[in-house]
Each structure stands twice: as structure tokens, then as C-alpha cells.
Design a protein around this motif. Structure first.
Motif, PDB file in Angstrom:
ATOM      1  N   GLU A  28      40.553  47.721 -11.896  1.00 45.76           N
ATOM      2  CA  GLU A  28      40.514  46.801 -10.766  1.00 45.76           C
ATOM      3  C   GLU A  28      40.759  47.576  -9.480  1.00 45.76           C
ATOM      4  O   GLU A  28      41.720  48.333  -9.394  1.00 45.76           O
ATOM      5  CB  GLU A  28      41.591  45.731 -10.916  1.00 45.76           C
ATOM      6  CG  GLU A  28      41.493  44.901 -12.179  1.00 45.76           C
ATOM      7  CD  GLU A  28      40.471  43.787 -12.096  1.00 45.76           C
ATOM      8  OE1 GLU A  28      40.165  43.331 -10.980  1.00 45.76           O
ATOM      9  OE2 GLU A  28      39.978  43.379 -13.164  1.00 45.76           O
ATOM     10  N   LYS A  29      39.861  47.415  -8.512  1.00 47.42           N
ATOM     11  CA  LYS A  29      40.055  47.981  -7.175  1.00 47.42           C
ATOM     12  C   LYS A  29      40.017  46.797  -6.222  1.00 47.42           C
ATOM     13  O   LYS A  29      38.949  46.382  -5.805  1.00 47.42           O
ATOM     14  CB  LYS A  29      38.967  48.996  -6.854  1.00 47.42           C
ATOM     15  CG  LYS A  29      39.103  50.284  -7.635  1.00 47.42           C
ATOM     16  CD  LYS A  29      38.295  51.377  -6.980  1.00 47.42           C
ATOM     17  CE  LYS A  29      38.695  52.696  -7.582  1.00 47.42           C
ATOM     18  NZ  LYS A  29      38.480  53.797  -6.701  1.00 47.42           N
ATOM     19  N   GLY A  30      41.190  46.269  -5.951  1.00 50.63           N
ATOM     20  CA  GLY A  30      41.246  45.024  -5.183  1.00 50.63           C
ATOM     21  C   GLY A  30      40.660  43.914  -6.041  1.00 50.63           C
ATOM     22  O   GLY A  30      41.072  43.708  -7.167  1.00 50.63           O
ATOM     23  N   GLU A  31      39.653  43.236  -5.507  1.00 53.15           N
ATOM     24  CA  GLU A  31      38.990  42.179  -6.273  1.00 53.15           C
ATOM     25  C   GLU A  31      37.751  42.684  -6.999  1.00 53.15           C
ATOM     26  O   GLU A  31      37.057  41.918  -7.652  1.00 53.15           O
ATOM     27  CB  GLU A  31      38.621  41.025  -5.331  1.00 53.15           C
ATOM     28  CG  GLU A  31      39.842  40.441  -4.670  1.00 53.15           C
ATOM     29  CD  GLU A  31      39.642  38.990  -4.291  1.00 53.15           C
ATOM     30  OE1 GLU A  31      38.617  38.395  -4.651  1.00 53.15           O
ATOM     31  OE2 GLU A  31      40.540  38.474  -3.632  1.00 53.15           O
ATOM     32  N   ASP A  33      33.668  39.768 -16.415  1.00 57.41           N
ATOM     33  CA  ASP A  33      34.854  39.467 -17.213  1.00 57.41           C
ATOM     34  C   ASP A  33      35.461  40.709 -17.856  1.00 57.41           C
ATOM     35  O   ASP A  33      35.816  40.714 -19.036  1.00 57.41           O
ATOM     36  CB  ASP A  33      34.542  38.417 -18.294  1.00 57.41           C
ATOM     37  CG  ASP A  33      34.058  37.096 -17.700  1.00 57.41           C
ATOM     38  OD1 ASP A  33      34.564  36.727 -16.617  1.00 57.41           O
ATOM     39  OD2 ASP A  33      33.180  36.461 -18.303  1.00 57.41           O
ATOM     40  N   GLY A  34      35.549  41.796 -17.081  1.00 56.44           N
ATOM     41  CA  GLY A  34      36.196  43.006 -17.557  1.00 56.44           C
ATOM     42  C   GLY A  34      35.380  43.830 -18.532  1.00 56.44           C
ATOM     43  O   GLY A  34      35.929  44.709 -19.195  1.00 56.44           O
ATOM     44  N   GLU A  35      34.063  43.595 -18.603  1.00 54.51           N
ATOM     45  CA  GLU A  35      33.203  44.363 -19.495  1.00 54.51           C
ATOM     46  C   GLU A  35      31.895  44.714 -18.806  1.00 54.51           C
ATOM     47  O   GLU A  35      31.416  43.956 -17.971  1.00 54.51           O
ATOM     48  CB  GLU A  35      32.872  43.565 -20.763  1.00 54.51           C
ATOM     49  CG  GLU A  35      34.055  43.291 -21.654  1.00 54.51           C
ATOM     50  CD  GLU A  35      33.642  42.548 -22.929  1.00 54.51           C
ATOM     51  OE1 GLU A  35      32.514  42.026 -22.993  1.00 54.51           O
ATOM     52  OE2 GLU A  35      34.475  42.506 -23.852  1.00 54.51           O
TER      53      GLU A  35
END
Length: 187
Positions: free
Chosen positions: A15-18, A175-177
């Protein structure tokens, strides 16, 4: 499943910020870049672009260098690296590149009017870097035979409608993928 696809599907997400950012050996140099992945990518590039009449492979520092080196070793086409440092050599051309992450000045040396060049980069995201490079090469009078990026992030970019480009694979992070959008997604 080929290594490029597998390596992207297994890429760590940070995660880099949003913003969700995938970490990949081609774009970041980590995790470890295995020679077999680099070889696979080079072969795919060689099959996708016309190298026969190309005088030089042009790539921005830093993450295009390893890809271009592998392709150069296969094709015997020399490399010109666009640097973020001014050298003051005769014929040096400066360009201003702006991405979603940064803005900087870059410098092209040893590309002359009439040179046929292949532009290679690791990732196409906003298109700011490649757009500025293509504009500078046009100003020099070089002929851009192809523009190729290994990974294209899905969505519009500055090259769309302006420059024809090719990519080996198109992705998005959801979603993180990493999700593969298109495995042969030319622009």
C-alpha cells in the motif's frame, strides 16, 4: 502457465497511500529476477517487434536497462540509455518526463536523425515517460519502429491515441491481488 504471468500473479502488493502497488522483479528489481524470466521476456519481445532494421534500442534508466540488455545480447542491436543526468555531450537532448509518481528531466545521447529505434520500458502506467521520450525522438528526427512495454497497467494513459505501442501483458491490482486483463494487450 508462463513465468511472466505466474510471477505477476504471485507478486507482493504493498500500500502506498490509497494506491495498491505490485512489487515485481521486472519493475522493481525485487523479488529476485531469475534469468529464465528475463530470457522468456526477451524472446517474447523479439517475436513481437521487428528488429531487422533497428539501429538502436532506446530505454529509460533504470528499470528498462536489464530488459534491453537481454534483448541486445539476443539481437546484436546496441542500446542507448536515457539518463537522468546531464553529460553535456554534443547532440544531447533533454526532455521533461512526468509520471503519476514523479517529475524529472532526462537526457538522450547518441541518437541521430534517421536512426531507427525500438523503445523499450518495463511498465506503462500513466504514459508520461514514454510520451516524452517519443516526442523527443521525433524532435531529433529518429524513426521509432516500435514502442514496447513489458507490463501495462490497465486503464487510459498518455500514449493512447497518440503513439502506437505494444505490451506483453496487461494487469490491474484489485482487492490486493494482480489480475491479468490481457496477455497480449497492444495499445
Amino acid at each position: 502457465m508462463d513465468q511472466l504471468r505466474r510471477s505477476l500473479l504471485e507478486a507482493p502488493i504493498i500500500e502506498k497511500g490509497e494506491y495498491q502497488y505490485f512489487v515485481h522483479p521486472i519493475s522493481d528489481g525485487i523479488p529476485t529476477l531469475h534469468p529464465s524470466l528475463l530470457r522468456e521476456i526477451s524472446i517474447k519481445i523479439a517475436r513481437k517487434v521487428e528488429l531487422e532494421d533497428v539501429d538502436k534500442i532506446v530505454t529509460p534508466a533504470a528499470m528498462g536497462i536489464h530488459i534491453s540488455t537481454a534483448l541486445s545480447l539476443m539481437s546484436d542491436v546496441p542500446i542507448v540509455v536515457i539518463r537522468k543526468r546531464e553529460y553535456g555531450l554534443d547532440g544531447e537532448v533533454s526532455l521533461s518526463q512526468q509520471t503519476g509518481y514523479s517529475e524529472s528531466e532526462m537526457f538522450i545521447n547518441d541518437v541521430q536523425e534517421g536512426d531507427s529505434v525500438l523503445v523499450i520500458d518495463d511498465v506503462l502506467s500513466t504514459g508520461g515517460t514514454l510520451s516524452a521520450i517519443c516526442e523527443a525522438l521525433d524532435g531529433i528526427g529518429a524513426e521509432v519502429s516500435d514502442v514496447l512495454t513489458v507490463i501495462k497497467k490497465a486503464g487510459e494513459n498518455e500514449l493512447d491515441g497518440e503513439v502506437d505501442y505494444k505490451s506483453l501483458i496487461n494487469v490491474r491490482v484489485e482487492d490486493g491481488e494482480v489480475v491479468i486483463v490481457d496477455e497480449d494487450g497492444d495499445g
